[in-house]
Write a protein that holds these residues in place. Sequence first.
Motif, PDB file in Angstrom:
ATOM      1  N   ALA A   1       0.807  -1.216   0.000  1.00 21.61           N
ATOM      2  CA  ALA A   1       0.000   0.000   0.000  1.00 21.61           C
ATOM      3  C   ALA A   1       0.838   1.263   0.000  1.00 21.61           C
ATOM      4  CB  ALA A   1      -0.952  -0.015   1.192  1.00 21.61           C
ATOM      5  N   GLY A   2       1.873   1.332   0.791  1.00 18.19           N
ATOM      6  CA  GLY A   2       2.635   2.564   0.908  1.00 18.19           C
ATOM      7  C   GLY A   2       2.047   3.454   1.992  1.00 18.19           C
ATOM      8  N   ALA A   3       2.816   4.485   2.364  1.00 18.06           N
ATOM      9  CA  ALA A   3       2.406   5.337   3.477  1.00 18.06           C
ATOM     10  C   ALA A   3       1.235   6.241   3.140  1.00 18.06           C
ATOM     11  CB  ALA A   3       3.607   6.193   3.929  1.00 18.06           C
ATOM     12  N   ASN A   4       1.022   6.524   1.840  1.00 20.32           N
ATOM     13  CA  ASN A   4      -0.025   7.476   1.467  1.00 20.32           C
ATOM     14  C   ASN A   4      -1.378   6.808   1.203  1.00 20.32           C
ATOM     15  OD1 ASN A   4       0.781   6.166  -0.839  1.00 20.32           O
ATOM     16  ND2 ASN A   4       0.708   7.989  -2.152  1.00 20.32           N
ATOM     17  N   ILE A   5      -1.489   5.530   1.454  1.00 26.46           N
ATOM     18  CA  ILE A   5      -2.750   4.818   1.230  1.00 26.46           C
ATOM     19  C   ILE A   5      -3.181   4.141   2.515  1.00 26.46           C
ATOM     20  CG2 ILE A   5      -3.873   2.906   0.005  1.00 26.46           C
ATOM     21  CD1 ILE A   5      -2.184   3.581  -2.409  1.00 26.46           C
ATOM     22  N   ALA A   6      -4.402   4.435   2.933  1.00 23.90           N
ATOM     23  CA  ALA A   6      -4.974   3.821   4.136  1.00 23.90           C
ATOM     24  C   ALA A   6      -5.882   2.666   3.730  1.00 23.90           C
ATOM     25  CB  ALA A   6      -5.765   4.855   4.928  1.00 23.90           C
ATOM     26  N   ILE A   7      -5.712   1.550   4.438  1.00 23.40           N
ATOM     27  CA  ILE A   7      -6.570   0.386   4.183  1.00 23.40           C
ATOM     28  C   ILE A   7      -7.394   0.145   5.431  1.00 23.40           C
ATOM     29  CG2 ILE A   7      -6.628  -2.084   3.692  1.00 23.40           C
ATOM     30  CD1 ILE A   7      -4.104  -1.752   2.072  1.00 23.40           C
ATOM     31  N   GLU A   8      -8.712   0.209   5.260  1.00 24.06           N
ATOM     32  CA  GLU A   8      -9.638   0.068   6.384  1.00 24.06           C
ATOM     33  C   GLU A   8     -10.526  -1.152   6.180  1.00 24.06           C
ATOM     34  OE1 GLU A   8     -11.816   3.672   6.521  1.00 24.06           O
ATOM     35  OE2 GLU A   8     -10.086   4.930   7.040  1.00 24.06           O
TER      36      GLU A   8
ATOM     37  N   ALA B   1      -7.075  -1.509  -6.817  1.00 20.76           N
ATOM     38  CA  ALA B   1      -7.521  -0.289  -6.153  1.00 20.76           C
ATOM     39  C   ALA B   1      -6.332   0.617  -5.804  1.00 20.76           C
ATOM     40  CB  ALA B   1      -8.315  -0.640  -4.899  1.00 20.76           C
ATOM     41  N   ILE B   2      -5.248   0.013  -5.315  1.00 20.16           N
ATOM     42  CA  ILE B   2      -4.056   0.797  -4.968  1.00 20.16           C
ATOM     43  C   ILE B   2      -3.483   1.480  -6.200  1.00 20.16           C
ATOM     44  CG2 ILE B   2      -1.674   0.594  -4.161  1.00 20.16           C
ATOM     45  CD1 ILE B   2      -2.650  -1.636  -2.277  1.00 20.16           C
ATOM     46  N   ASP B   3      -3.437   0.751  -7.324  1.00 20.55           N
ATOM     47  CA  ASP B   3      -2.902   1.319  -8.561  1.00 20.55           C
ATOM     48  C   ASP B   3      -3.763   2.463  -9.084  1.00 20.55           C
ATOM     49  OD1 ASP B   3      -0.839  -0.457  -8.456  1.00 20.55           O
ATOM     50  OD2 ASP B   3      -1.707  -1.881  -9.897  1.00 20.55           O
ATOM     51  N   ALA B   4      -5.039   2.499  -8.701  1.00 14.84           N
ATOM     52  CA  ALA B   4      -5.927   3.568  -9.155  1.00 14.84           C
ATOM     53  C   ALA B   4      -5.764   4.842  -8.330  1.00 14.84           C
ATOM     54  CB  ALA B   4      -7.383   3.100  -9.088  1.00 14.84           C
ATOM     55  N   MET B   5      -4.888   4.806  -7.301  1.00 14.29           N
ATOM     56  CA  MET B   5      -4.689   5.966  -6.426  1.00 14.29           C
ATOM     57  C   MET B   5      -3.198   6.308  -6.333  1.00 14.29           C
ATOM     58  SD  MET B   5      -7.415   5.076  -3.367  1.00 14.29           S
ATOM     59  CE  MET B   5      -6.574   3.546  -2.928  1.00 14.29           C
TER      60      MET B   5
ATOM     61  N   SER C   1      -1.728   9.063  -6.155  1.00 19.03           N
ATOM     62  CA  SER C   1      -1.478  10.181  -5.242  1.00 19.03           C
ATOM     63  C   SER C   1      -1.951   9.889  -3.829  1.00 19.03           C
ATOM     64  CB  SER C   1      -2.160  11.455  -5.774  1.00 19.03           C
ATOM     65  OG  SER C   1      -1.675  11.784  -7.069  1.00 19.03           O
ATOM     66  N   GLY C   2      -2.356   8.675  -3.561  1.00 20.59           N
ATOM     67  CA  GLY C   2      -2.827   8.313  -2.230  1.00 20.59           C
ATOM     68  C   GLY C   2      -4.339   8.274  -2.154  1.00 20.59           C
ATOM     69  N   GLY C   3      -4.825   7.680  -1.071  1.00 21.13           N
ATOM     70  CA  GLY C   3      -6.263   7.579  -0.884  1.00 21.13           C
ATOM     71  C   GLY C   3      -6.606   6.533   0.150  1.00 21.13           C
ATOM     72  N   ARG C   4      -7.789   5.948   0.002  1.00 17.01           N
ATOM     73  CA  ARG C   4      -8.271   4.999   1.010  1.00 17.01           C
ATOM     74  C   ARG C   4      -8.937   3.810   0.305  1.00 17.01           C
ATOM     75  NH1 ARG C   4     -11.323   8.101   3.114  1.00 17.01           N
ATOM     76  NH2 ARG C   4     -13.340   7.438   2.339  1.00 17.01           N
ATOM     77  N   VAL C   5      -8.596   2.630   0.797  1.00 18.27           N
ATOM     78  CA  VAL C   5      -9.248   1.395   0.350  1.00 18.27           C
ATOM     79  C   VAL C   5     -10.025   0.834   1.528  1.00 18.27           C
ATOM     80  CG1 VAL C   5      -8.934  -0.936  -0.546  1.00 18.27           C
ATOM     81  CG2 VAL C   5      -7.421   0.898  -1.324  1.00 18.27           C
TER      82      VAL C   5
ATOM     83  N   GLY D   1     -10.139   6.293  -5.806  1.00 21.03           N
ATOM     84  CA  GLY D   1      -9.256   6.597  -6.927  1.00 21.03           C
ATOM     85  C   GLY D   1      -9.929   7.342  -8.058  1.00 21.03           C
ATOM     86  N   SER D   2      -9.355   7.176  -9.239  1.00 19.80           N
ATOM     87  CA  SER D   2      -9.762   7.971 -10.401  1.00 19.80           C
ATOM     88  C   SER D   2     -11.087   7.537 -11.010  1.00 19.80           C
ATOM     89  CB  SER D   2      -8.671   7.903 -11.476  1.00 19.80           C
ATOM     90  OG  SER D   2      -8.386   6.547 -11.805  1.00 19.80           O
TER      91      SER D   2
END
Length: 692
Positions: free
Chosen positions: A409-416, A444-448, A450-454, A486-487
């Motif tokens: 995920a990386g630091a800029n993506i939150a997984i809930e 889903a991660i690839d669609a964000m 710039s970061g975001g939330r899954v 994401g987009s």
Amino acid sequence: MDSIEAPMTALNHSPEDRSSLEADSSLFEQIQAFRDHVLRNSKDIFWATDASGNITFASASIGFYGHQPEALLGKPLTSFHMPASAAIIDEHFRQLRLANPTGELDGFERRPFQLECIDSQGQSFYCEVRARMLKDAAGRFAGLVGIAREIGDKVKLKAELESLVQERTRDLELSEARYRLLAENIKDVILTFDLTLNCTFVTPSIITTGYTPEEFERLTLAQILTEASYQVMCERYINSMRSVTDPQYLIRSRENLELEVRCKDGRTLWAEFRTSFLRDDAGVARGILAVGRNITDRKQAEAEKAGMLAELMQAQKMESIGRLAGGVAHDFNNMLTAMMGYTDLLGAKASGTAPELLKEIDKLRGICERAAGLTKQLLAFSRRQMLNKRPLDVNQSIAAVDKMLGCLAGANIAIENDLAANLWPVNADPVNIEQVLMNLIINAIDAMPSGGRVTISTANRTLKSTALNAQRTPGQFVVLSITDTGSGMDAATREAIFEPFFTTKPQGQGTGLGLATAYGIVKQHEGWIEVESEPGCGSTFRIYLPACQEQVAEETARPVFSKIEPTSESRHILVVEDEPQVRELTVRCLKLYGYQVSEAADGQTALKLARQQDYDLVFSDVIMPGMTGLHLAEKLREYKPDCRIMLTSGHMDDKSQWPLIEQMGLPFLAKPFSVTSLIDGIGRALKPEQSC
């Protein structure tokens, strides 16, 4: 005037009429000649009676029935009728004499009578009889004058009556056209417009739009119709008004139009209008007549049907692509089986003697495993891979995947996680469900970038018949949802995302198999995937998996595989495989581990060998030209019920008949297989010891 009444009119003139006719002798003579001509040549029977019902006149046509006109004079009219008809005649005479002083009886002259008459031989025949009253100078009832026409037996009577009804209906059609149209379409809306398309009349049924007739008549056509429907109306009529005086145009000017009508409360409804021009006596168009029927439900049903058809076509396309992918994977699995097997043999030789060479062999084995993973994805998409289903808690699968998501995920993506308590179990392959999760979450991660939330969520859901569509079925389901911020996707992308090798990622950054694999796995589990997405609004993938009644078993530790040693027992195995490389590898491996081996390239050859010699085990491929492995197993067990048989294949499909393999309880080894798994599988298949 009815044809049966016309001669009666000529026979039955009032005294005043006769006096007037006698004044013009030429006209009187012509009428007399016409009457005589009718009486001589008509097949109908003309007759007259006095007030008592005795015959005073009978035309010559009575001779067709064997009676002489002169012989009937003075006899009762009832004398040549059957008793039932005679009773009817007597009753009418009684009523005519007693009804009132003038002998009038309401409706008598408008009623035809069907009477059964008798000829001179005593045979009966049916006649339709019409009569008019004769009156004396004082206006009193003096007798009857009438005409009788034979209508045959009862069957012919019915046909004549139907013909009479049809004839009268045709006569009334033109004069009653407008009234009939109103009666047939009373539930529809009937409107008229002038040639400038202003409403001039509307029936009360327009209330379905919320308008009263008075309110509706004050509206312009542009206010009545939506913009698109107004344009259609203009194209059909306004642009053609220059031709409305052309009679040929008027003939072809009837139209059927489907128009969208505005309601008073802002709603719209669809109506089908049958329209035509209203013309004056000269044929010039003066207005437009329209009959409208509400077809909103039909339009909605058509839209739903079109949507379901599109879904069906998409499913069929995916099925066709899946068959192609499964076929490719099947051939590739055979090649991989040989590659992996020879790699294992090479590694066994290099083990302990050439460490550097063993490293290179390990790399080669890793490439083979990656290729095998690719075929598994193709098989998952085509729904032909082998499944190890068992009752599964989807929440546990999510927990297992969570451990691997940190580095992805990386630091800029939150997984809930939003997981339902007491989630129903599903009958599923845990490895495949985890693969679906990974594929969708990575997507889903690839669609964000710039970061975001899954958000991963689960829920129990029961679908009833009212919530179904082309892919939904009723029942209890576990719904697994993956939502990203994401987009998003446009409609064209949504329609193609499950196709194999379709990707929106830059070249080299995606295989295009992730979502296709997820689609195939879910379909193989008898579920489906629903997608909601719009550009800039993120995406939600909802996976529906059928719930099961069995309880989830406790996890047990997987056994550690130990090195297989060559067997010390002498066993004879028959290898049946149509692919030469796979057959050669299998035979070599089994011989290396101490087994005695025979081989056959097809089922027919194997069957001949098995009849000539007993084998401890028959190890056969399932899909082969001619006789399949399953068919071979059935043939072998026909004459050797205790025959030990083990099958192998790269996927499940109609040819492999996987459900029947399970039903027969035959040992099975999935391709591509390693040497270790081959030897281990053969060892298990040989226990308990039986001969073939």
